[in-house]
Scaffold this motif. Structure first.
Motif, short mmCIF file in Angstrom:
data_model
loop_
_atom_site.label_atom_id
_atom_site.label_comp_id
_atom_site.label_asym_id
_atom_site.label_seq_id
_atom_site.Cartn_x
_atom_site.Cartn_y
_atom_site.Cartn_z
N HIS A 20 14.06 21.10 -20.65
CA HIS A 20 13.42 19.93 -20.03
C HIS A 20 12.97 18.95 -21.11
O HIS A 20 13.08 17.73 -20.94
CB HIS A 20 12.22 20.38 -19.19
CG HIS A 20 12.58 21.35 -18.10
ND1 HIS A 20 12.63 22.71 -18.32
CD2 HIS A 20 12.91 21.16 -16.80
CE1 HIS A 20 12.97 23.32 -17.19
NE2 HIS A 20 13.15 22.40 -16.25
N THR A 23 16.04 17.20 -22.42
CA THR A 23 16.43 16.16 -21.47
C THR A 23 15.53 14.93 -21.64
O THR A 23 16.00 13.79 -21.54
CB THR A 23 16.35 16.69 -20.03
OG1 THR A 23 17.22 17.82 -19.89
CG2 THR A 23 16.75 15.62 -19.02
N CYS A 38 9.86 14.23 -17.37
CA CYS A 38 10.31 15.50 -17.96
C CYS A 38 9.22 16.06 -18.88
O CYS A 38 8.95 17.28 -18.86
CB CYS A 38 11.59 15.30 -18.75
SG CYS A 38 13.09 15.10 -17.76
N TYR A 41 6.30 17.34 -16.71
CA TYR A 41 6.62 18.67 -16.17
C TYR A 41 6.44 19.74 -17.24
O TYR A 41 5.85 20.79 -16.99
CB TYR A 41 8.06 18.70 -15.65
CG TYR A 41 8.54 20.09 -15.28
CD1 TYR A 41 8.25 20.64 -14.04
CD2 TYR A 41 9.27 20.85 -16.20
CE1 TYR A 41 8.67 21.93 -13.72
CE2 TYR A 41 9.70 22.13 -15.88
CZ TYR A 41 9.39 22.66 -14.64
OH TYR A 41 9.81 23.94 -14.32
N LEU A 123 17.69 20.66 -13.80
CA LEU A 123 16.44 20.51 -14.56
C LEU A 123 15.58 19.39 -13.97
O LEU A 123 14.35 19.52 -13.87
CB LEU A 123 16.75 20.20 -16.02
CG LEU A 123 17.47 21.29 -16.83
CD1 LEU A 123 17.78 20.77 -18.23
CD2 LEU A 123 16.64 22.57 -16.90
N ASP A 126 13.73 20.50 -11.05
CA ASP A 126 12.51 21.19 -11.51
C ASP A 126 11.39 20.17 -11.70
O ASP A 126 10.26 20.37 -11.28
CB ASP A 126 12.75 21.90 -12.85
CG ASP A 126 13.59 23.15 -12.73
OD1 ASP A 126 13.70 23.71 -11.63
OD2 ASP A 126 14.14 23.58 -13.77
N VAL A 127 11.74 19.07 -12.37
CA VAL A 127 10.75 18.05 -12.72
C VAL A 127 10.12 17.43 -11.47
O VAL A 127 8.95 17.07 -11.47
CB VAL A 127 11.39 16.96 -13.61
CG1 VAL A 127 10.43 15.82 -13.86
CG2 VAL A 127 11.84 17.58 -14.94
#
Length: 280
Positions: A20, A23, A38, A41, A123, A126-127
């Protein structure tokens, strides 16, 4: 965007957020809003993992400095000052990255950039949890994207030809156990626009694909009607109804930033239906 102060070495406890953070770095210039969330998170997740040991506290402190610097640089950007706009931005970006990879996959074009796009989409989903609980659609997309990234990566690594599309997915598999496999040998830089097969979120057309259901907007179902029924009487709307309608309008506005007319129209239709019938 001004360069951010570098972070100290990643503590082993924070291995789960390393991709993350990578990214985030890849998007510092490409899309600072994505980079900001990102890091947010990673910050929130890191705090839950370990906020007491010295190395973790030092790392989180430096990460917080980056967040504050980014927030200052972004100023009054609505995607930062208004969560609903930020959520729409992230969901649309993740969906377009997913659709790019899915399109490449279904066309039988298997390469590292499409694998990376699948994995990065997972990903980014997820964020999205920084805004609250994920929708069922997002949960399915995350699992599918992560599975696809791992599956295609392993096939190419072993000299095998992957099967295109959702063939062979096992819904009960915990693909998250193998999440590193999908990113371990991927390029550290995001796809560049010079290649015809690389991902560019600002130029991706929206479209329907068979197999897994891809929502045309963040929460709008694929079967959103083309025509919205007129109100049949005194419709009583709750505060929650107004909030949901506002959210759909925000999603439409975010889609228009990418010139994605189809997604914008379908989200506006969703809002109109809710306001005229009291139902979604």
């Amino acid at each position: 965007m001004a360069a951010l102060a570098p972070l100290p070495p990643l503590p082993p406890q924070f291995k789960s957020i390393q991709h993350h953070l990578r990214t985030a770095q890849e998007h510092d210039k490409r899309d600072p809003v994505v980079a900001y969330y990102c890091r947010l998170y990673a910050m929130q997740t890191g705090m839950k993992i370990d906020s007491k040991t010295p190395e973790c506290r030092k790392f989180l402190s430096k990460l917080m400095d980056q967040l504050e610097a980014l927030k200052k640089q972004l100023g009054d950007n609505e995607a930062i000052t208004q969560e609903i706009v930020g959520c729409a931005h992230l969901e649309n970006y993740a969906l377009k990255m997913f659709l790019y990879a899915d399109n490449e996959d279904r066309a039988g074009r298997f390469h590292k950039n499409m694998i990376k796009s699948f994995y990065t989409a997972s990903l980014l989903i997820d964020v999205i949890t920084v805004f609250g609980e994920l929708t069922d659609e997002n949960v399915k997309h995350r699992k599918y994207a992560r599975w696809k990234a791992t599956y295609i990566h392993n096939c190419l690594k072993n000299g095998e030809t992957p099967q295109a599309g959702p063939v062979g997915i096992e819904e009960d598999n915990d693909v998250e156990e193998n999440e590193d496999a999908g990113a371990s040998s991927l390029p550290t830089q995001p796809p560049q626009p010079s290649s015809s097969s690389t991902y560019d979120p600002t130029s991706m057309p929206s479209g329907g694909y068979t197999g897994i259901q891809i929502p045309p907007g963040a929460h709008a179902p694929a079967n959103t009607p083309a025509e919205v029924p007129h109100s049949t009487g005194d419709v009583r709307l709750t505060p929650e109804d107004f909030a949901r309608a506002q959210k759909y309008c925000k999603y439409a506005g975010s889609a228009l930033q990418y010139e994605d007319v189809s997604t914008a129209v379908q989200n506006l239709q969703k809002a109109l239906k809710l306001l005229t019938t009291g139902r979604e």
